[in-house]
Design a protein around this motif. Sequence first.
Motif, PDB file in Angstrom:
ATOM      1  N   SER A   1       4.763  26.086 -34.961  1.00 11.13           N
ATOM      2  CA  SER A   1       5.725  25.763 -36.037  1.00 11.13           C
ATOM      3  C   SER A   1       7.207  26.241 -35.717  1.00 11.13           C
ATOM      4  N   SER A   2       7.970  25.310 -35.962  1.00 10.85           N
ATOM      5  CA  SER A   2       9.584  25.913 -35.657  1.00 10.85           C
ATOM      6  C   SER A   2      10.187  26.045 -37.024  1.00 10.85           C
ATOM      7  N   GLU A   3       9.539  26.557 -38.055  1.00 11.85           N
ATOM      8  CA  GLU A   3      10.105  26.691 -39.323  1.00 11.85           C
ATOM      9  C   GLU A   3      10.888  27.838 -39.565  1.00 11.85           C
ATOM     10  N   LYS A   4      10.635  28.934 -38.631  1.00  8.03           N
ATOM     11  CA  LYS A   4      11.591  30.202 -38.756  1.00  8.03           C
ATOM     12  C   LYS A   4      12.910  29.868 -38.257  1.00  8.03           C
ATOM     13  N   ILE A   5      12.972  29.196 -37.137  1.00 10.69           N
ATOM     14  CA  ILE A   5      14.332  28.875 -36.585  1.00 10.69           C
ATOM     15  C   ILE A   5      15.012  27.789 -37.270  1.00 10.69           C
ATOM     16  N   GLN A   6      14.371  27.152 -38.106  1.00 10.25           N
ATOM     17  CA  GLN A   6      15.172  26.151 -38.730  1.00 10.25           C
ATOM     18  C   GLN A   6      15.500  26.726 -40.225  1.00 10.25           C
ATOM     19  N   LYS A   7      14.850  27.650 -40.651  1.00  7.21           N
ATOM     20  CA  LYS A   7      15.326  28.274 -41.898  1.00  7.21           C
ATOM     21  C   LYS A   7      16.440  29.378 -41.484  1.00  7.21           C
ATOM     22  N   ALA A   8      16.395  29.706 -40.187  1.00  3.31           N
ATOM     23  CA  ALA A   8      18.012  30.558 -39.904  1.00  3.31           C
ATOM     24  C   ALA A   8      19.102  29.656 -39.483  1.00  3.31           C
ATOM     25  N   GLY A   9      18.812  28.255 -40.136  1.00  9.12           N
ATOM     26  CA  GLY A   9      19.937  27.388 -39.867  1.00  9.12           C
ATOM     27  C   GLY A   9      20.153  26.663 -38.851  1.00  9.12           C
ATOM     28  N   PHE A  10      19.201  26.478 -37.773  1.00  7.97           N
ATOM     29  CA  PHE A  10      19.277  25.589 -36.670  1.00  7.97           C
ATOM     30  C   PHE A  10      18.590  24.268 -36.964  1.00  7.97           C
ATOM     31  N   GLU A  11      19.498  23.293 -36.382  1.00 12.97           N
ATOM     32  CA  GLU A  11      19.082  22.045 -36.568  1.00 12.97           C
ATOM     33  C   GLU A  11      18.649  21.500 -35.289  1.00 12.97           C
ATOM     34  N   PHE A  12      17.623  20.835 -34.938  1.00 17.41           N
ATOM     35  CA  PHE A  12      17.233  20.081 -33.861  1.00 17.41           C
ATOM     36  C   PHE A  12      17.739  18.820 -33.705  1.00 17.41           C
ATOM     37  N   GLN A  13      18.476  18.585 -32.551  1.00 16.79           N
ATOM     38  CA  GLN A  13      18.968  17.230 -32.336  1.00 16.79           C
ATOM     39  C   GLN A  13      17.960  16.158 -31.628  1.00 16.79           C
ATOM     40  N   PHE A  14      16.953  16.546 -30.941  1.00 20.88           N
ATOM     41  CA  PHE A  14      15.756  15.965 -30.396  1.00 20.88           C
ATOM     42  C   PHE A  14      14.553  16.467 -30.895  1.00 20.88           C
ATOM     43  N   THR A  15      13.816  15.282 -32.114  1.00 27.19           N
ATOM     44  CA  THR A  15      12.783  15.596 -32.551  1.00 27.19           C
ATOM     45  C   THR A  15      11.934  14.352 -32.490  1.00 27.19           C
ATOM     46  N   ASP A  16      12.187  13.198 -31.824  1.00 24.53           N
ATOM     47  CA  ASP A  16      11.409  12.173 -31.673  1.00 24.53           C
ATOM     48  C   ASP A  16      11.269  11.987 -30.092  1.00 24.53           C
ATOM     49  N   LEU A  17       9.834  11.978 -29.826  1.00 28.41           N
ATOM     50  CA  LEU A  17       9.551  12.131 -28.638  1.00 28.41           C
ATOM     51  C   LEU A  17       9.934  10.879 -27.742  1.00 28.41           C
ATOM     52  N   GLU A  18       9.629   9.753 -28.152  1.00 23.72           N
ATOM     53  CA  GLU A  18      10.184   8.476 -27.339  1.00 23.72           C
ATOM     54  C   GLU A  18      11.594   8.760 -27.125  1.00 23.72           C
ATOM     55  N   LYS A  19      12.421   8.887 -28.205  1.00 22.28           N
ATOM     56  CA  LYS A  19      13.889   8.973 -28.075  1.00 22.28           C
ATOM     57  C   LYS A  19      14.457  10.131 -26.821  1.00 22.28           C
ATOM     58  N   THR A  20      13.532  11.090 -27.212  1.00 19.10           N
ATOM     59  CA  THR A  20      13.965  12.310 -26.096  1.00 19.10           C
ATOM     60  C   THR A  20      13.656  11.969 -24.797  1.00 19.10           C
ATOM     61  N   LEU A  21      12.567  11.122 -24.526  1.00 18.10           N
ATOM     62  CA  LEU A  21      12.212  10.914 -23.264  1.00 18.10           C
ATOM     63  C   LEU A  21      13.107   9.645 -22.702  1.00 18.10           C
ATOM     64  N   VAL A  22      13.603   9.093 -23.556  1.00 20.78           N
ATOM     65  CA  VAL A  22      14.584   7.894 -23.135  1.00 20.78           C
ATOM     66  C   VAL A  22      16.002   8.717 -22.650  1.00 20.78           C
TER      67      VAL A  22
END
Length: 303
Positions: A278-299
């Motif tokens: 789970s990444s819930e804790k870091i997200q609750k601290a205000g962090f927003e992931f820019q890469f969450t889609d596997l295919e787009k990330t690999l591209v």
Amino acid sequence: MSKNVLLTGGTGFVGKHLTDVLINNGFLVSVLSRSDQKNTPSITYYKWDLNKNFIDEEAILKADYIIHLAGEGIVEKRWTKKRKIALLESRIKPIDLIHSILKEKNKTLDAFISASGVGIYGAITSHKICDETTPAADDFLGNTCKEWEKTVDKIASLGVRIVKIRTGIVLGKDEGFLKKIIPSFKSGFGAVLGTGKQYLPWIHIDDLCQIYLKAILDEQMQDAYNACTTDTTTNSRFSKTLANLFGYSIWLPKVPSFILKIALGEMSIAILKGQRVSSEKIQKAGFEFQFTDLEKTLVSCLN
């Protein structure tokens, strides 16, 4: 006046990217290196030698923050008894050395930020989603990460804010995990490993570096945070997605677990097993992931 960040492991995959991020955000960077390096206006290199229990004290005394990234690669070599000792010592000896200098010189830091691994949750596969309160597993990976983090707590005893970044597989262009597997996939020989059902927690290098930057800037961040996307990526899904990006469907049969166990020994569990995290804790601290889609990330990593 710009603050100084000292990196251990600063010449590695994560360290090089993080150095650029820190400089772009106005920090001065110091790097501990085993070899002679030429200083730049933004980077100062200092010598260290773990075999001789030596760190140039000036590096510690100049630091406002220390980020500990050093440690031998978990899946670089077979896990012999000697190798297991080296994997642990390469992670905890630098912390012990830094602690002794901080204590002796009565030096304070704004924060000490250390890498750790999601391997702390163990080499098992289940549908359970592990968060930072999940106990460390009683296996080699779990115990190694547990001792790693326990050693970091020595720094906390000096009144220093500590942050532990439990990292998944780091994805980046031409480096790290992808560098090892892309040649076989690119040539059309990609395959699913074992059952393929083992989860594969991952994070893009840019997101990981931003988490480290946040750990510096956000004084509310303390203790452990998982650094990987919360999704359902398995080895099978990852492998099939990567093969598709190279224009084919996987045609080879799954590589049997027993073959990997014969080839890699005990180290094979790091490939054949994996938990959801789970990444819930870091997200609750205000962090927003820019890469969450596997295919787009690999591209983004392939282009």
